[in-house]
Design a protein around this motif. Structure first.
Motif: not given
Length: 140
Positions: A1-9
């Motif tokens: 989940m954290q990877f996805t948020i980082l990716f989207l930012i």
């Protein structure tokens, strides 16, 4: 989940940075035109590579081989198409790298166990084939 948020930012920030830098050099209109042209050309080549991968998978199945490499190549082509549709130069670069068969194979070797890529048939070495036979107690 954290990877996805980082990716989207992080990815949009990288895209905005490159758009500003490239736009300052070649102009806003040319930047927009280049983004649209890379998306259109990239999607055309994704279509060609996809058809080639499909034919390769069919040939593997005809030769009684598992089309594992072709399935992974098809998945990479889907990811490449998504990256090419997203406006920006950073994602277009990743999409083009996934589009070129040589770099796609290198990327697949990094992320996938090599022995799975080189599997040539559906048969497991440890499988024993047997034939069942019904035995009636009256026959004994």
């Amino acid at each position: 989940m954290q990877f996805t948020i980082l990716f989207l930012i992080i990815v949009p920030l990288i895209e905005i940075y490159f758009m500003i830098k490239i736009g300052a050099v070649i102009g806003a209109f040319n930047t927009i035109l280049a983004t649209l042209l890379t998306a259109a050309a990239g999607l055309y080549f994704v279509k060609l590579q996809g058809i080639s991968t499909l034919y390769s998978a069919v040939n593997s199945i005809r030769n009684d081989q598992t089309p594992f490499k072709e399935i992974l190549s098809g998945f990479c082509l889907i990811i490449a198409a998504l990256f090419l549709i997203i406006p920006g130069f950073f994602t277009d670069t990743i999409g083009v790298l996934l589009l070129i068969p040589f770099t796609r194979n290198i990327i697949l070797k990094i992320f996938v166990n090599e022995e799975n890529l080189n599997k040539s048939n559906n048969h497991d070495v440890n499988t024993i084939e047997i034939e069942a036979e019904e035995i009636n107690e009256q026959d004994k």
